[in-house]
Scaffold this active site. Structure first.
Site, PDB file in Angstrom:
ATOM      1  N   CYS A 124       0.631  -1.191  -0.198  1.00  9.23           N
ATOM      2  CA  CYS A 124      -0.046  -0.083  -0.011  1.00  9.23           C
ATOM      3  C   CYS A 124       0.867   1.238  -0.054  1.00  9.23           C
ATOM      4  CB  CYS A 124      -1.097  -0.139   0.976  1.00  9.23           C
ATOM      5  SG  CYS A 124      -1.810  -1.701   1.431  1.00  9.23           S
ATOM      6  N   HIS A 259      -3.644   6.575   2.502  1.00  5.26           N
ATOM      7  CA  HIS A 259      -4.073   5.177   2.037  1.00  5.26           C
ATOM      8  C   HIS A 259      -5.506   4.966   2.579  1.00  5.26           C
ATOM      9  CE1 HIS A 259      -4.143   1.093   1.034  1.00  5.26           C
ATOM     10  NE2 HIS A 259      -3.943   0.654   2.356  1.00  5.26           N
ATOM     11  N   ASN A 290     -10.376  -0.752  -0.221  1.00  6.80           N
ATOM     12  CA  ASN A 290      -9.099  -0.686  -0.146  1.00  6.80           C
ATOM     13  C   ASN A 290      -8.268  -1.370  -1.411  1.00  6.80           C
ATOM     14  OD1 ASN A 290      -6.346  -1.052   0.316  1.00  6.80           O
ATOM     15  ND2 ASN A 290      -6.627  -1.964   2.613  1.00  6.80           N
TER      16      ASN A 290
HETATM   17  C1  LIG Z   1      -9.635  -5.013  10.153  1.00  8.54           C
HETATM   18  C2  LIG Z   1     -10.465  -4.165  10.992  1.00  8.54           C
HETATM   19  C3  LIG Z   1     -11.290  -3.377  10.271  1.00  8.54           C
HETATM   20  C4  LIG Z   1     -10.971  -4.828  12.113  1.00  8.54           C
HETATM   21  O1  LIG Z   1     -11.563  -3.723  13.180  1.00  8.54           O
HETATM   22  P1  LIG Z   1     -11.126  -3.700  14.572  1.00  8.54           P
HETATM   23  O2  LIG Z   1     -11.999  -2.613  15.058  1.00  8.54           O
HETATM   24  O3  LIG Z   1      -9.879  -3.697  14.805  1.00  8.54           O
HETATM   25  O4  LIG Z   1     -11.942  -5.096  14.957  1.00  8.54           O
HETATM   26  P2  LIG Z   1     -11.183  -6.198  15.879  1.00  8.54           P
HETATM   27  O5  LIG Z   1     -10.448  -7.088  15.151  1.00  8.54           O
HETATM   28  O6  LIG Z   1     -10.452  -5.555  17.315  1.00  8.54           O
HETATM   29  O7  LIG Z   1     -12.245  -6.826  16.725  1.00  8.54           O
HETATM   30  C5  LIG Z   1     -13.752  -6.266  17.229  1.00  8.54           C
HETATM   31  C6  LIG Z   1     -14.790  -7.331  17.247  1.00  8.54           C
HETATM   32  O8  LIG Z   1     -15.324  -7.369  16.050  1.00  8.54           O
HETATM   33  C7  LIG Z   1     -15.083  -8.763  15.679  1.00  8.54           C
HETATM   34  N1  LIG Z   1     -14.759  -8.776  14.172  1.00  8.54           N
HETATM   35  C8  LIG Z   1     -13.784  -8.947  13.763  1.00  8.54           C
HETATM   36  N2  LIG Z   1     -13.845  -9.193  12.479  1.00  8.54           N
HETATM   37  C9  LIG Z   1     -15.035  -8.819  12.239  1.00  8.54           C
HETATM   38  C10 LIG Z   1     -15.873  -8.967  11.001  1.00  8.54           C
HETATM   39  N3  LIG Z   1     -15.357  -9.066   9.492  1.00  8.54           N
HETATM   40  N4  LIG Z   1     -17.159  -9.013  11.011  1.00  8.54           N
HETATM   41  C11 LIG Z   1     -17.861  -8.782  12.257  1.00  8.54           C
HETATM   42  N5  LIG Z   1     -17.136  -8.849  13.273  1.00  8.54           N
HETATM   43  C12 LIG Z   1     -15.829  -8.863  13.398  1.00  8.54           C
HETATM   44  C13 LIG Z   1     -14.301  -9.368  16.671  1.00  8.54           C
HETATM   45  O9  LIG Z   1     -14.580 -10.697  16.654  1.00  8.54           O
HETATM   46  C14 LIG Z   1     -14.517  -8.533  17.856  1.00  8.54           C
HETATM   47  O10 LIG Z   1     -15.596  -8.988  18.618  1.00  8.54           O
HETATM   48  P3  LIG Z   1     -15.656  -9.116  20.172  1.00  8.54           P
HETATM   49  O11 LIG Z   1     -15.530  -7.702  20.530  1.00  8.54           O
HETATM   50  O12 LIG Z   1     -16.890  -9.652  20.504  1.00  8.54           O
HETATM   51  O13 LIG Z   1     -14.138  -9.827  20.586  1.00  8.54           O
HETATM   52  C15 LIG Z   1      -9.297  -3.094  11.561  1.00  8.54           C
HETATM   53  O14 LIG Z   1      -8.288  -3.777  12.599  1.00  8.54           O
HETATM   54  C16 LIG Z   1      -8.497  -2.455  10.582  1.00  8.54           C
HETATM   55  O15 LIG Z   1      -8.753  -1.756   9.484  1.00  8.54           O
HETATM   56  N6  LIG Z   1      -7.171  -2.531  10.710  1.00  8.54           N
HETATM   57  C17 LIG Z   1      -6.122  -2.070   9.725  1.00  8.54           C
HETATM   58  C18 LIG Z   1      -6.122  -2.362   8.521  1.00  8.54           C
HETATM   59  C19 LIG Z   1      -4.991  -1.710   7.596  1.00  8.54           C
HETATM   60  O16 LIG Z   1      -4.616  -0.475   7.647  1.00  8.54           O
HETATM   61  N7  LIG Z   1      -4.312  -2.291   6.606  1.00  8.54           N
HETATM   62  C20 LIG Z   1      -3.136  -1.779   5.965  1.00  8.54           C
HETATM   63  C21 LIG Z   1      -2.784  -2.761   5.266  1.00  8.54           C
HETATM   64  S1  LIG Z   1      -3.810  -2.832   3.778  1.00  8.54           S
END
Ligand SMILES: CC(C)(COP(=O)(O)OP(=O)(O)OC[C@H]1O[C@@H](n2cnc3c(N)ncnc32)[C@H](O)[C@@H]1OP(=O)(O)O)[C@@H](O)C(=O)NCCC(=O)NCCS
Length: 334
Positions: A124, A259, A290
């Site tokens: 990215c 990004h 993305n």
């Molecule tokens: C991937 C992303 C959207 C996940 O969001 P988050 O807020 O971090 O979510 P978490 O992984 O902490 O999970 C929070 C909760 O949602 C749940 N969850 C995770 N993924 C899920 C999904 N796809 N759908 C529904 N629920 C989900 C988890 O199980 C967790 O549940 P709990 O609170 O009951 O334990 C986020 O972490 C993100 O955008 N990360 C950075 C991405 C990035 O910059 N990438 C760069 C390279 S391309």
């Protein structure tokens, strides 16, 4: 015998971006189409990422097709004759053929054959890396006009059942033409990597494991919260460095194009950088998703279409992702 002194090249003092081009996947894929296999919901994806729908390419379209379309538009708009392009850099992580490069084929398709051509694997951050290289190549006298493309067909390397990433990714390409300028149009590039966090985001298996039947088709996966925290804490510092290195203040910016990884990350950046309300922020993720290396030029292309008054203004762009790697610079919008 005395050794003759070699002649050295010296390019122009300044460079700028002449024009942008874009190509998005043909199909809009709303959240509801993806939630089944990942036990998610439209509401969760909107709240946690800001994504409403993403673009994905048809089966017969590949990253090279998208790259060629975006590059063609950028070259046409730039007014530079394709035969005057000396180098084509394609940033991509989703060309399913290791070699030949996507860039050599793109160069030929846009009429730039025999331009130098090479691909950049910086996920990215690939587009920001490419712009930094184009600026350096031109100022060093190695090229006069350079096409930089970020192009991805990520839908081919996504596991629909992987809830860490499947819902984030889209397909597209964005391109620019960079060339000599009377005044500085590309600020210093702040770039780097942290391979100690290589496991945070990337492919889950190798092609040899796939060949040997010990692993399924390799796909992208990530430790979402790890990448999220790194982006919010470390990348804001990189963005500040790019502003400082350019010798400007955040209030001098007309646009901010980070990004397109997650709307919450974009909002957090804007808050921490203290950007005034007047700064227009790229939020292409809402309808494009993305698209890794393509996300910054796609978002900028959209901003210039929706806000033509941004032309001539300063934009801060910052890319970050698998490696981990990062790249940022301030540019003058064409
Ligand atoms: C991937 C992303 C959207 C996940 O969001 P988050 O807020 O971090 O979510 P978490 O992984 O902490 O999970 C929070 C909760 O949602 C749940 N969850 C995770 N993924 C899920 C999904 N796809 N759908 C529904 N629920 C989900 C988890 O199980 C967790 O549940 P709990 O609170 O009951 O334990 C986020 O972490 C993100 O955008 N990360 C950075 C991405 C990035 O910059 N990438 C760069 C390279 S391309």
């Amino acid at each position: 015998m005395s050794t003759p002194i070699l002649r050295q090249l010296q390019g122009p003092a300044h460079t700028r971006i002449y024009a942008y081009g874009a190509a998005r996947g043909e199909n809009y894929v709303p959240n509801d189409d993806l939630v089944g296999p990942i036990d998610s919901s439209d509401e969760w994806i909107r709240q946690r990422t800001g994504i409403v729908t993403r673009v994905r390419a048809a089966a017969e379209t590949d990253a090279i097709d998208l790259a060629s379309e975006a590059a063609r538009e950028a070259v046409e708009k730039s007014g530079v004759d394709p035969s005057d392009i000396d180098a084509v850099i394609v940033a991509t992580i989703s060309n399913p053929k290791q070699t030949p490069s996507a860039s050599a084929i793109v160069a030929d398709r846009i009429g730039a054959n025999p331009a130098a051509a090479y691909d950049v694997n910086a996920a990215c951050a690939g587009f920001a890396y490419g712009v930094g290289q184009a600026d350096a190549l031109i100022r060093a006298g190695l090229a006069k006009h350079v096409v930089v493309v970020g192009a991805e067909k990520l839908s081919d390397i996504v596991d629909p059942a992987d809830r860490s990433i499947s819902f984030l990714l889209g397909d597209g390409a964005g391109a620019v033409v960079v060339g000599p300028s009377e005044t500085p149009g590309i600020g210093p590039t702040i770039w780097g990597s942290d391979g100690s966090k290589a496991d945070a985001v990337g492919m889950n298996h190798t092609l040899t494991e796939f060949r040997d039947g010990t692993a399924p088709w390799p796909t992208l996966r990530q430790e979402g919260p790890t990448v999220f925290r790194w982006a919010v804490w470390e990348m804001v510092k990189v963005a500040r460095q790019a502003i400082e290195a350019a010798g400007i203040q955040p209030s001098d910016l007309a646009a901010f194009v980070p990004h397109q990884a997650n709307m919450r990350i974009i909002d957090e950046f804007a808050k921490q950088l203290g950007l005034p309300e007047s700064v227009v922020i790229g939020r292409d993720i809402e309808t494009t998703g993305n698209t890794s290396a393509a996300s910054i030029p796609l978002a900028t292309h959209r901003l210039l279409e929706e806000h033509p008054e941004l032309s001539g203004g300063l934009a801060l762009q910052i890319g970050f992702g698998a490696g981990l790697v990062f790249g940022a610079q301030v540019v003058v919008l064409p």
